[in-house]
Design an enzyme around this catalytic site. Structure first.
Site, PDB file in Angstrom:
ATOM      1  N   SER A   1    -113.952 -11.744 -14.216  1.00 54.19           N
ATOM      2  CA  SER A   1    -113.879 -10.744 -15.277  1.00 54.19           C
ATOM      3  C   SER A   1    -113.484 -11.416 -16.578  1.00 54.19           C
ATOM      4  CB  SER A   1    -112.856  -9.657 -14.928  1.00 54.19           C
ATOM      5  OG  SER A   1    -112.581  -8.859 -16.066  1.00 54.19           O
ATOM      6  N   HIS A   2    -114.079 -10.970 -17.681  1.00 54.93           N
ATOM      7  CA  HIS A   2    -113.734 -11.513 -18.991  1.00 54.93           C
ATOM      8  C   HIS A   2    -112.278 -11.193 -19.345  1.00 54.93           C
ATOM      9  CE1 HIS A   2    -114.835 -13.551 -22.552  1.00 54.93           C
ATOM     10  NE2 HIS A   2    -116.086 -13.162 -22.606  1.00 54.93           N
ATOM     11  N   ALA A   3    -111.690 -10.188 -18.694  1.00 51.18           N
ATOM     12  CA  ALA A   3    -110.277  -9.884 -18.935  1.00 51.18           C
ATOM     13  C   ALA A   3    -109.378 -11.028 -18.486  1.00 51.18           C
ATOM     14  CB  ALA A   3    -109.885  -8.598 -18.213  1.00 51.18           C
TER      15      ALA A   3
ATOM     16  N   ASN B   1    -108.039 -14.690 -23.379  1.00 51.53           N
ATOM     17  CA  ASN B   1    -109.190 -14.927 -24.244  1.00 51.53           C
ATOM     18  C   ASN B   1    -108.729 -15.426 -25.605  1.00 51.53           C
ATOM     19  OD1 ASN B   1    -111.871 -13.695 -22.953  1.00 51.53           O
ATOM     20  ND2 ASN B   1    -110.126 -12.484 -22.271  1.00 51.53           N
TER      21      ASN B   1
END
Length: 489
Positions: A146-148, A324
């Protein structure tokens, strides 16, 4: 990368940043889902137990691979990463077998299903799948995150512990198991309530202090203070605003997507970039622009520019692998420039100018406000923030050979999300090769075979600047001249 959980000032597990919260919430909606995925082609099929052991080792070394997100029952505190007390490695590490003859298209199609499927947000947000049954005894891995959890560069750092620099190294000592953290949503809510008076007092004092500093600055130099605010606002408008008119050909969106990829020897693209006075990234974006021009021309549409977003890595050496740390640059992609050298120079000029914007991380600045919006409103706002037809990322990995569980990685294809765009493109440089992987919305790109040809031709225009190098359809062969399993066939 530390083996010890990161704690905040109050001794609690690490909070999600505002950007990570937005990406985590997006997992529930197919239009905002933001998984990132790597497909690796292996020269042989690794032993399953050994492969599983490598992932177990990585999950002990990199805490985020064993952490899940705990959301408070009521929003009295920020969500937190905690070590999952019910972590089950066999849920996250899987294997499948594709039917003969076992092509790269089979692997890409499996990857598409993974990216279009929701992740279980009650568990750590990743999985690794070993794909067996490829032609010539080959295999593949599909690493889905997941980009999270992290961005593309962070993903490379997080999974570094599964690789070796030789095929059969000496066994490493097992890392200790992380200590589980049994924190429930109600527990987190109550902790937030207990801390609320202090948080409010601290917030008020902080706001008053900031206001006092601002007033002092305005009194001392009102012209400079106002000018600074205006300059930042104008910079933010340039960063977030559309850089070009959208393409009429790429305007439609759906929930159906396809992945296409090409292979290029690193040295070939490097020579072409240097011949035009640009970088690898400049040559990459220029090749992509050429492919888009050729596709539009074949469809009878002539355009000079289209909006393209390019993430810029903001990660420092001191930043953890998780989370991120990137900002976006909006380009007026010069697809209408036929000469590849002029196109490289045009890309380089825009990239240089945009990198110098004061408000380059404006999305990170407004993320705390966006994270407070209801889901329905957030989806609408997210749609309006995306002002690009195409997003293009560049992720360097490792220059030398790497192995996993006794198998050598031959190719690495990066497949990204489609956050409201028609196409996501990812360049991966690894082990002497560059791969360019495009994932596109099939409502926008309607002719698969035509686009595959245009992708090759667009990069061949650029490669010709450095000699006789040519792009090849993606393959799981040692030799890029081979085309078995080609995504373009």
């Amino acid at each position: 990368m530390s083996d010890v959980p990161e704690l905040d000032a109050a001794g609690l597990p690490e909070e999600l940043s505002a950007v990570d919260q937005l990406l985590h919430r997006g997992e529930a909606n197919p239009r905002t889902r933001s998984g990132i995925l790597g497909v690796e082609i292996l020269d042989t099929t690794p032993d399953w137990d050994r492969f599983r052991a490598r992932l177990d080792h990585a999950s002990r070394k990199v805490l985020r691979l064993r952490q899940k997100v705990v959301m408070p029952t009521l929003p009295t505190a920020a969500p937190r990463w905690v070590v999952d007390p019910d972590f089950n490695l066999d849920y996250h590490v899987r294997r499948v077998r594709v039917p003969a003859p076992g092509t790269l298209r089979d692997v890409f199609d499996l990857a598409e299903v993974a990216l279009q499927s929701p992740m279980d947000i009650n568990r750590p947000l990743w999985n690794a799948t070993l794909v067996e049954g490829l032609a010539d005894g080959r295999a593949a891995t599909i690493l889905h995150l997941s980009h999270a959890v992290s961005d593309g560069v962070g993903m490379v750092e997080m999974f570094a512990n599964i690789y070796d620099l030789e095929r059969d190294p000496e066994p490493a000592a097992a890392a200790p198991l992380p200590i589980p953290q049994d924190l429930s949503p109600n527990d987190l809510m109550r902790e937030g309530i207990n801390r609320l008076p202090g948080s409010i007092a601290g917030g008020v004092l902080g706001a008053l202090g900031q206001a006092a500093r601002t007033v002092t600055k305005v009194v001392r130099d009102p012209v400079s203070a106002v000018s600074g605010v205006v300059d930042y606002a104008m910079s933010g408008a340039r960063v977030m605003g559309p850089a070009a008119h959208p393409s009429p050909l790429l305007r439609r969106r759906s929930l159906s997507s396809r992945t296409e990829a090409i292979d290029i020897p690193f040295s070939d693209l490097h020579r072409a970039a240097k011949a035009a006075g640009g970088s690898i990234n400049d040559a990459y974006l220029a090749g992509l622009c050429g492919a888009l021009r050729l596709y539009h021309e074949a469809k009878g549409i002539s355009i000079e520019t289209l909006p393209m977003a390019v993430p810029v890595n903001l990660r420092s050496q001191d930043d953890p692998a998780g989370g991120n740390r990137f900002a976006g640059i909006n380009l007026a992609a010069p697809v209408g420039i036929v000469d590849p050298e002029t196109r490289i120079k045009a890309v380089r000029s825009q990239m240089t100018s945009k990198r110098e914007e004061r408000a380059i991380d404006v999305v990170g600045s407004i993320a705390p406000v966006l994270s407070l919006l209801p889901d329905a409103v957030l989806e609408t706002v997210a749609g309006s923030v995306v002002n690009s037809d195409v997003q293009a990322s560049n992720v360097p990995v490792w220059p030398g050979d790497t192995f996993i569980a006794g198998a050598k990685i031959l190719r690495h294809y990066g497949i990204g999300p489609l956050p409201g765009v028609a196409m996501m493109v990812v360049l991966i440089s690894r082990s002497g090769y560059i791969t360019v992987t495009t994932r596109y919305d099939r409502a926008a790109i309607t002719d698969d075979q035509l686009f595959a040809r245009c992708l090759l031709a667009g990069f061949d225009e650029v490669l010709a600047l450095g000699g006789d190098g040519r792009a090849e359809p993606a393959s799981f062969s040692d030799d890029t001249s081979a085309t078995n399993g080609s995504a373009a066939q």
